[in-house]
Motif scaffolding. Structure first.
Motif, PDB file in Angstrom:
ATOM      1  N   GLY A 148       3.427  -1.003  -3.802  1.00  0.00           N
ATOM      2  CA  GLY A 148       3.043  -1.037  -5.200  1.00  0.00           C
ATOM      3  C   GLY A 148       3.909  -1.912  -6.076  1.00  0.00           C
ATOM      4  O   GLY A 148       3.526  -2.263  -7.179  1.00  0.00           O
ATOM      5  N   SER A 176      -2.504  -3.463 -10.395  1.00  0.00           N
ATOM      6  CA  SER A 176      -2.719  -2.113  -9.932  1.00  0.00           C
ATOM      7  C   SER A 176      -2.821  -2.113  -8.420  1.00  0.00           C
ATOM      8  O   SER A 176      -3.447  -2.987  -7.835  1.00  0.00           O
ATOM      9  N   PRO A 177      -2.208  -1.108  -7.772  1.00  0.00           N
ATOM     10  CA  PRO A 177      -2.403  -1.004  -6.321  1.00  0.00           C
ATOM     11  C   PRO A 177      -3.851  -0.658  -6.000  1.00  0.00           C
ATOM     12  O   PRO A 177      -4.265  -0.715  -4.867  1.00  0.00           O
ATOM     13  N   TYR A 178      -4.609  -0.299  -7.017  1.00  0.00           N
ATOM     14  CA  TYR A 178      -5.988   0.122  -6.779  1.00  0.00           C
ATOM     15  C   TYR A 178      -6.980  -1.007  -7.034  1.00  0.00           C
ATOM     16  O   TYR A 178      -7.942  -1.176  -6.311  1.00  0.00           O
ATOM     17  N   SER A 179      -6.730  -1.802  -8.082  1.00  0.00           N
ATOM     18  CA  SER A 179      -7.678  -2.880  -8.380  1.00  0.00           C
ATOM     19  C   SER A 179      -7.391  -4.101  -7.518  1.00  0.00           C
ATOM     20  O   SER A 179      -8.296  -4.789  -7.083  1.00  0.00           O
TER      21      SER A 179
END
Lengths: 306, 306
Positions: free
Chosen positions: A121, A86-89
């Protein structure tokens, strides 16, 4: 290892030279250039197979089963397990891949995990030189596996000779793949966990869906093969389907795929440089665009002017 | 309509001026700049809600139900239905959206479909000025809906004030979302088709999964709401959850989200220009990199030098 040494030993198939070259390439160091050039100049290059599919489809288990089948044929195999995550995690989902460690100690198998991801990403541009090194090392097959999330699925298809899509009979995976447009990137499809109910229907749907698309006499219809990766079932037929696609591509098709890989690498390098430039510019730039004080086009011009 | 006229009539809420401004912005024409600036300078801007989720989760039906609920509250709603679709098919999956046409003739509802997609598989940079125009027009809510494939899911989260993730009880959707890292982009989660078996378990899993992540006293836990979009059930509670997230963001948070939208727009414009430049350069560039005659870094330098 001096740079000329590294190239000589890489050409001779020394695994330590390969590992060293990968480390240099991953770091984006200029000292990787000579060995990278040597890898790309090599005429007999590996089959580069991308493996994609939704999380839970059994990609890692199937990759492991393909390693075993290829080793039984005497083929040398490299696996590049990429987890753009994930680009977030920013985390890495490598648990399933631990099983591949059983090949540790087999000199005919090389497994490398990259947790890197691109600024956008998808795959990091640094994945590509690593892939080129493996392709031009002394392997017969290079398998690129990702966690199959978002952009990385599309990216894998863009950078491999052949794309294997892994689906399962559960949850209408096949139909979802079709709806999502993912099926169109597949050169070969594995219906994995084919001992579960619904496998026949999934195979039928996948075949029917392909017939619906635009096609002519040159269209490649992705062969659909049943596999039970955990038992190694159906893996031989799957490998044959990949080789059939390779024959279909021919020399010209393979050259085109290699040029596409190079294009991907150059483009992502360009994007990363532009993003770096954007960070160096006043941090207020975007807020000014948001407030209507500056046009987006003018801001883009400013970034490109450097 | 002369440009000053267009700005005046856009400010007055004339739907024809809005439609004209959108057409200009979509075409990337410079004549869109004054009206775009007017939209961004507007102080009271719409709630910008992104709707994402896998194909088949019922995003369009839920969007339609939200339109009805918002109209009942007297709110004016714009919907931007974006279909970046497959980078391979280039097609548009707009069938489900036909139901929204029932709002045709209601001057409080504006629906626009964009089939455009970015050069990199996600949202086109031209989506952003259209979104800015809708945000700065006389709407209370702007709903951005995509087909929820690949990069576009991540992009939607990057360009909205609030991201609504739609999942269903079927096929372990919730767990898959968690595995795929998609859940982390959600500000609010709808478990749609909640009259199907397994809804309670899905809600529990989604709540439990959030508790597992790193969090402190400022962490926003995405509220999970049951909906049955086809019957309009649970939609009021869903809208309240979105407004609760808006209160959580506050003025500062909303400014940051707007700056992020501007950043996305500028970055994608830059990328498109670089890609255009790459096409203008010798078509042999990538093949030379693939053959090892040119370093990827040198090729990237050549493209950036223009």
């Amino acid at each position: 290892m001096t740079p000329p040494d590294l190239v000589t030993r890489f050409r001779a198939g020394d695994p330590r030279a390969l590992a060293r070259a990968i480390t240099l390439a991953e770091s984006g160091l200029d000292t990787a250039r000579p060995v990278l050039r040597a890898a790309r100049e090599r005429p007999d290059r590996a089959v580069v197979l991308g493996v994609t599919g939704s999380p839970g489809s059994g990609k890692s288990t199937l990759t492991d089963a393909m390693i075993a089948a290829l080793r039984a044929r005497g083929e040398r195999v490299a696996v590049l397990a990429v987890d753009p995550s994930s680009p977030y995690s920013g985390g890495a989902i490598l648990g399933d891949r631990i099983r591949m460690l059983r090949h540790h100690g087999d000199p005919g198998v090389f497994v490398r995990s990259l947790a890197s991801r691109g600024a956008l990403g998808g795959l990091s541009p640094r994945t590509l030189p690593v892939l080129a090194l493996l392709e031009g090392a002394s392997f017969d097959w290079v398998i690129l596996e990702t966690v199959g999330v978002g952009q990385s699925e599309v990216d894998v298809a863009a950078v491999c000779d052949h794309t294997l899509l892994v689906v399962t009979p559960a949850g209408g995976d096949g139909v979802q793949a079709f709806k999502a447009g993912i099926m169109e990137i597949a050169d070969v499809i594995a219906v994995n966990k084919a001992d579960l109910p619904g496998a026949d229907r999934t195979v039928r749907e996948l075949l029917a869906a392909q017939g619906l698309g635009a096609h002519d006499e040159h269209t490649w219809f992705a062969p659909v093969r049943r596999t039970v990766a955990q038992k190694g079932e159906g893996v031989e037929a799957l490998l044959e389907a990949v080789l059939a696609h390779r024959a279909h591509l021919g020399e010209e098709g393979l050259h085109a795929r290699r040029a596409a890989r190079a294009e991907f690498e150059v483009r992502t390098l360009v994007q990363e440089r532009v993003l770096r430039r954007a960070r160096e510019v006043s941090g207020d730039l975007y807020a000014r665009v948001a407030r209507g004080e500056l046009d987006a086009d003018a801001a883009a011009d400013a970034l490109l002017a450097g």
